[in-house]
Design an enzyme around this catalytic site. Structure first.
Site, PDB file in Angstrom:
ATOM      1  N   ASN A  96       0.809  -1.214   0.000  1.00  0.00           N
ATOM      2  CA  ASN A  96       0.000   0.000   0.000  1.00  0.00           C
ATOM      3  C   ASN A  96       0.844   1.267   0.000  1.00  0.00           C
ATOM      4  O   ASN A  96       0.866   2.041   0.957  1.00  0.00           O
ATOM      5  CB  ASN A  96      -0.952  -0.010   1.205  1.00  0.00           C
ATOM      6  CG  ASN A  96      -1.739  -1.296   1.293  1.00  0.00           C
ATOM      7  OD1 ASN A  96      -1.393  -2.188   2.044  1.00  0.00           O
ATOM      8  ND2 ASN A  96      -2.789  -1.403   0.501  1.00  0.00           N
ATOM      9  N   ASP A 306       2.614  -5.477  12.706  1.00  0.00           N
ATOM     10  CA  ASP A 306       1.571  -4.667  12.056  1.00  0.00           C
ATOM     11  C   ASP A 306       1.933  -3.191  12.127  1.00  0.00           C
ATOM     12  O   ASP A 306       1.095  -2.332  12.406  1.00  0.00           O
ATOM     13  CB  ASP A 306       0.198  -4.923  12.685  1.00  0.00           C
ATOM     14  CG  ASP A 306      -0.950  -4.394  11.818  1.00  0.00           C
ATOM     15  OD1 ASP A 306      -0.735  -4.228  10.607  1.00  0.00           O
ATOM     16  OD2 ASP A 306      -2.035  -4.130  12.356  1.00  0.00           O
TER      17      ASP A 306
END
Length: 431
Positions: A96, A306
């Site tokens: 992303n 994460d």
């Protein structure tokens, strides 16, 4: 020739003949040349730290570094520095960025920029064009270009037919599909876990079934198509049980949790701290208990940071308007070690090193003579307080500033380089 000597470190590596033993390790030009009780030799760098432990280098399967596009949030250089401080020698980057990682050129940019660093980057490419979930990317070409896995990253793949096609398409070359399970229609406008705290705060909740329903769907498709799938950032007790049953059936399924998921519950959001706004959201204590059981019995295969850096413009807002995300590279191990009550140190480290390496298909390594030195140095006893000076990320969206931890990373050695953390968190380089 560069010589590095690690003095008296306990080796935690089940593949090493020295597992569990305290040894000195000599590294010459990036290769482990000697492992012995005592080594006396003139070196370029000697590492001598009380209660030191050493394992094979840790691998983080889920890291966001939006470079190119949003380099002010995180650059490839800064993410490597953050990873080194956190003990990771290899990191898998989500696609992303802007533009999305979906071409050979974008893959080459990630793999070649700063490639002489101690932290190695592995690109994850988008599975659908622009991560919009509609049309498949050129996965075969991307695989040949060096992509380690395929995922739409922050965007869960919603289309069932697309999941089916992805699993079928990847089988000839053994590709790995990574999906974060979330039915986004069920979580639309949600800001935190659906439960009593959300009701008390007047917030729209994100139900647990939004995660478990997608896992059920993907497992059913996997049973139909064959292939393999990895669920990332699972967070609920039901998810753990569904994956446990799927493994008992013999399906090729693996999963991970985010390290921060075990540190907070939804009850900790009462002060509207947007640094606690993450996706999946913090759940209840019963879910955390189930995650630990899943880690202990092997249902959960790996732990990720994460790491999702965000600037103050999207984080320092009203809770319902703030973006989801937390940085985690620098704190993942400390959070896990501080809260751990069920796992041995060897089990915990395997979740950060050996098992992510196996899932991603990376070469097997061990702490043995004549092997490349890909190592993480740490201890499990040092008590310390995390401050903003410990942050190497360009973003500071973390709820852990000011928190007390037990267990500290002291550095990494990889690709012939050492990145060491001193007592004052200063980074020292050695080539």
């Amino acid at each position: 020739m560069t010589k590095i000597l690690i003095q008296s470190a306990q080796i935690l590596d089940s593949a090493s003949p020295f597992n569990g033993q305290t040894k000195s390790i000599l590294i010459e030009n990036g290769i482990i040349t000697q492992i012995a009780d005592q080594i006396s030799i003139q070196t370029d760098l000697t590492i001598d730290q009380p209660n030191l432990k050493v394992s094979t280098g840790w691998v983080d399967m889920r890291v966001s570094a939006p470079d190119p596009g949003y380099e002010y949030r995180e650059s490839l250089r800064s993410v490597r520095e953050a990873a080194a401080v956190g003990g990771f020698t290899e990191i898998a980057l989500l696609p992303n960025t802007q533009p999305i990682i979906q071409t050979k050129g974008s893959v080459s940019y990630l793999t070649h920029t700063g490639s002489n660093h101690a932290v190695k980057i592995h690109p994850i490419a988008a599975v659908t064009i622009d991560a919009h979930g509609k049309d498949l990317t050129e996965m075969m070409d991307l695989h040949q270009a060096g992509v380690i896995a395929f995922s739409d990253g922050h965007e869960p793949l919603q289309n069932s037919d697309m999941v089916l096609k992805v699993l079928q398409y990847m089988q000839p070359f053994g590709g790995l599909f990574i999906n974060r399970p979330e039915d986004t229609l069920l979580t639309k406008f949600g800001t935190m876990n659906e439960g009593l705290p959300a009701t008390m705060l007047g917030m729209k909740g994100m139900p647990r079934m939004a995660e478990s329903m997608m896992i059920m769907r993907d497992l059913r498709i996997l049973e139909y198509t064959g292939g393999k799938i990895h669920f990332t950032c699972i967070s609920t007790a039901e998810s753990v049980e569904l994956i446990r049953q799927a493994k008992q059936k013999g399906l090729q399924v693996t999963c991970d949790i985010a390290a921060h998921q075990i540190a907070f519950t939804d009850g900790d959001l009462m002060e509207f701290d947007t640094n606690l706004k993450v996706n999946p959201p913090f759940r209840g204590q019963s879910d955390i208990d189930a995650l630990w059981i899943g880690l202990a019995d092997g249902t959960i295969d790996a732990i990720v940071s994460d790491h999702h850096p965000l600037d103050v413009e999207v984080k320092n807002l009203e809770f319902d308007l703030a973006s989801f995300g937390i940085i985690g590279l620098e704190t993942a191990f400390a959070v896990l070690n501080t809260h751990n009550t069920k796992l041995s140190s060897e089990q915990l480290i395997a979740l950060l090193s050996k098992q992510p390496r196996h899932i991603l298909g990376l070469p097997t390594i061990s702490i043995s003579e004549n092997q490349p030195a890909n190592l993480t140095l740490f201890d499990t006893d040092t008590e310390w307080t995390f401050t903003d000076k410990d942050i190497r990320s360009l973003s500071k969206n973390t709820p852990f500033i000011g928190k007390n931890f037990k267990g500290k990373v002291w550095g990494v050695i990889n690709q012939g380089q050492a990145k060491l953390v001193r007592q004052n968190s200063e980074i020292r380089n050695s080539k």
